[in-house]
Design an enzyme around this catalytic site. Structure first.
Site, PDB file in Angstrom:
ATOM      1  N   CYS A  34      31.150  -0.188 -21.256  1.00  0.00           N
ATOM      2  CA  CYS A  34      29.951  -0.510 -20.471  1.00  0.00           C
ATOM      3  C   CYS A  34      29.238   0.769 -20.018  1.00  0.00           C
ATOM      4  O   CYS A  34      29.768   1.514 -19.189  1.00  0.00           O
ATOM      5  CB  CYS A  34      30.372  -1.364 -19.277  1.00  0.00           C
ATOM      6  SG  CYS A  34      29.151  -1.525 -17.972  1.00  0.00           S
ATOM      7  N   CYS A  90      28.483   1.049 -16.270  1.00  0.00           N
ATOM      8  CA  CYS A  90      29.738   1.280 -15.528  1.00  0.00           C
ATOM      9  C   CYS A  90      30.056   2.774 -15.487  1.00  0.00           C
ATOM     10  O   CYS A  90      30.450   3.306 -14.446  1.00  0.00           O
ATOM     11  CB  CYS A  90      30.902   0.533 -16.180  1.00  0.00           C
ATOM     12  SG  CYS A  90      30.710  -1.256 -16.235  1.00  0.00           S
TER      13      CYS A  90
END
Length: 104
Positions: free
Chosen positions: A31, A34
């Protein structure tokens, strides 16, 4: 410091921190947002030493992610007394800081 939770039992133990604010960052290694927000969360962990900060890889501990109804990453869930008080979905540093400050 942000501690990585690697099992459901570690997650349960983390939530049993009494009245202390517990922040769990549900993330995935693949991600992009993230990865972008991770240094900010580390910074918040240093600034707000009255709170406990954890991260949980949704692919490694998928049962906990499902139980917490996490469908988008990053999702930060804020707990007090073992109960969810709020959550922030997405890499939004201002919203994360506000959620920490209003619950510490």
């Amino acid at each position: 410091m942000v501690t990585q939770l690697k099992s459901a039992s570690e997650y349960d133990s983390a939530l049993a921190s009494g009245d202390k604010l517990v922040v769990v960052d549900f993330f995935a290694t693949w991600c992009g947002p993230c990865k972008m927000i991770a240094p900010m969360i580390e910074k918040f962990a240093e600034q707000y030493s009255d709170a406990a900060f954890y991260k949980l890889d949704v692919d490694e501990v998928s049962d906990v992610a499902q139980k917490a109804e996490v469908s988008s990453m990053p999702t930060l869930i804020f707990y007090k007394g073992g109960k969810e008080v709020t959550r922030v979905v997405g890499a939004n540093p201002a919203a994360i800081k506000q959620a920490i400050a209003s619950n510490v």
